[in-house]
Design a protein around this motif. Structure first.
Motif, PDB file in Angstrom:
ATOM      1  N   LYS A 140       0.799  -1.351  -0.122  1.00  0.00           N
ATOM      2  CA  LYS A 140       0.027   0.223  -0.181  1.00  0.00           C
ATOM      3  C   LYS A 140       0.737   1.261  -0.084  1.00  0.00           C
ATOM      4  O   LYS A 140       1.763   1.419   0.731  1.00  0.00           O
ATOM      5  N   THR A 151     -10.206   6.553  -4.150  1.00  0.00           N
ATOM      6  CA  THR A 151      -9.138   6.110  -4.158  1.00  0.00           C
ATOM      7  C   THR A 151      -8.752   5.831  -3.397  1.00  0.00           C
ATOM      8  O   THR A 151      -8.153   5.942  -2.732  1.00  0.00           O
ATOM      9  N   ARG A 152      -7.687   4.660  -3.761  1.00  0.00           N
ATOM     10  CA  ARG A 152      -6.423   4.174  -3.004  1.00  0.00           C
ATOM     11  C   ARG A 152      -5.363   3.668  -4.089  1.00  0.00           C
ATOM     12  O   ARG A 152      -5.595   3.455  -5.108  1.00  0.00           O
ATOM     13  N   SER A 173     -11.403   2.628  -4.427  1.00  0.00           N
ATOM     14  CA  SER A 173     -11.901   1.673  -2.925  1.00  0.00           C
ATOM     15  C   SER A 173     -13.271   0.777  -2.510  1.00  0.00           C
ATOM     16  O   SER A 173     -12.559   0.248  -2.204  1.00  0.00           O
ATOM     17  N   ASN A 176     -12.101  -2.131  -6.128  1.00  0.00           N
ATOM     18  CA  ASN A 176     -10.731  -2.471  -6.115  1.00  0.00           C
ATOM     19  C   ASN A 176     -10.914  -1.772  -7.588  1.00  0.00           C
ATOM     20  O   ASN A 176      -9.672  -2.528  -8.039  1.00  0.00           O
TER      21      ASN A 176
END
Length: 314
Positions: A140, A151-152, A173, A176
């Motif tokens: 991450k 979002t990530r 998020s 996915n």
């Protein structure tokens, strides 16, 4: 029975019991000594050469640090440099982050700061969290200002028989689903001082210059020049060179800077052919450039100073 006989029998019985008791003590002492001797001769678990120690499972950081460590530059930017032979033409195709520098983090437990450049002009940091991402082998990433809402981000990698590609992935998020994916190529390994410019310089130098050349200078004198990927050179009256990659302000376009930050610094306009290199003097002017309407600083090319042809490798 007379008193004398009774005393004799009592004496004999006491003597018998004392003898039996003494024999029992002797036997017990012998058994204890034998047990102690056997214990001292028995191999201990610590010294047993046949015992296999329990393997310690490597941490996530220990497994991924050797794979992710390095100078990483946008694969798309490097392709454009190779295609156009012009860092200026490729400048607008540099994504953000354009380059990343990841130092060894095998000893870290929670997170590690990594360097990131934006548009080949500004530098910053990202936080690489030592937590597994969505896909196997990913970690991450936390951006300093939180990134796009909803979002990530994560870093992943793809290994082929010839290369390793680093992937900067942005996902929704909630689902996915991949929103964007940037690919990076490793151009080198960080040294004692890991800076963002080094990775870009190594990649551009290798694509445009690294190698041996022969040619002439402006006086007709023959020269034999060698450019090394790390910025060193031989054959010209300079020790170091650098290819201009940041075109944020007024610039003369593609240029080569020799011995930067020294009294011997010189800058030449450059034409990077596939097998040729031409270096020109430049002139800085203040006025209205051809085709322009406003007064500004602009540059023009002067005479040809060096004309070099790449030597074919045997």
């Amino acid at each position: 029975m007379n008193p004398t006989g009774f005393l004799l029998i009592t004496y004999l019985m006491k003597a018998f019991f004392i003898a039996v008791l003494s024999l029992a003590c002797v036997l017990q002492a012998c058994q204890q000594q034998s047990a102690e001797k056997a214990a001292s001769q028995a191999p201990s678990s610590e010294s047993n050469p046949t015992e296999v120690p329990i393997a310690v499972k490597p941490t996530l950081a220990q497994r991924l640090s050797p794979v992710l460590k390095g100078h990483w530059v946008s694969a798309n930017y490097l392709r454009e440099v190779a295609r156009t032979r012009s860092p200026q033409a490729a400048f607008d195709d540099a994504p953000s982050p354009t380059s990343l520098v990841i130092e060894d983090f095998a000893g870290q437990k929670d997170s590690v700061e990594i360097g990131a450049s934006y548009g080949l002009h500004e530098g910053g940091n990202l936080t690489l969290l030592l937590q597994a991402g969505t896909q196997p082998g990913s970690l991450k990433v936390r951006e300093p200002y939180g990134g796009e809402v909803g979002t990530r981000n994560e870093l992943a990698y793809r290994i082929t028989s010839t290369d390793t590609t680093l992937l900067y992935i942005t996902r929704k998020s909630s689902t996915n689903k991949i929103v964007s994916q940037l690919a990076y190529r490793r151009t080198g390994m960080p040294g004692k001082t890991a800076d963002l410019e080094t990775g870009v310089e190594l990649g551009v130098n290798k694509l445009l210059l690294a190698g041996s050349y022969t040619g002439t200078d402006s006086t007709g004198r023959s020269v034999a020049v060698r450019f090394f990927t790390d910025g060193r050179l031989t054959g010209l009256p300079f020790k170091k060179y650098g290819v201009q990659t940041d075109f944020t302000g007024p610039t003369p376009g593609d240029e080569l800077v020799f011995d930067v930050y020294t009294k011997q610094q010189q800058t030449f306009a450059a034409s990077f052919g596939r097998d040729t290199l031409k270096l020109y003097t430049t002139h800085s002017l203040l006025g209205i450039p051809p085709g322009g309407t406003d007064t500004t600083e602009y540059f023009t090319r002067g005479r040809l100073r060096y004309q070099l042809i790449r030597t074919k490798q045997r």
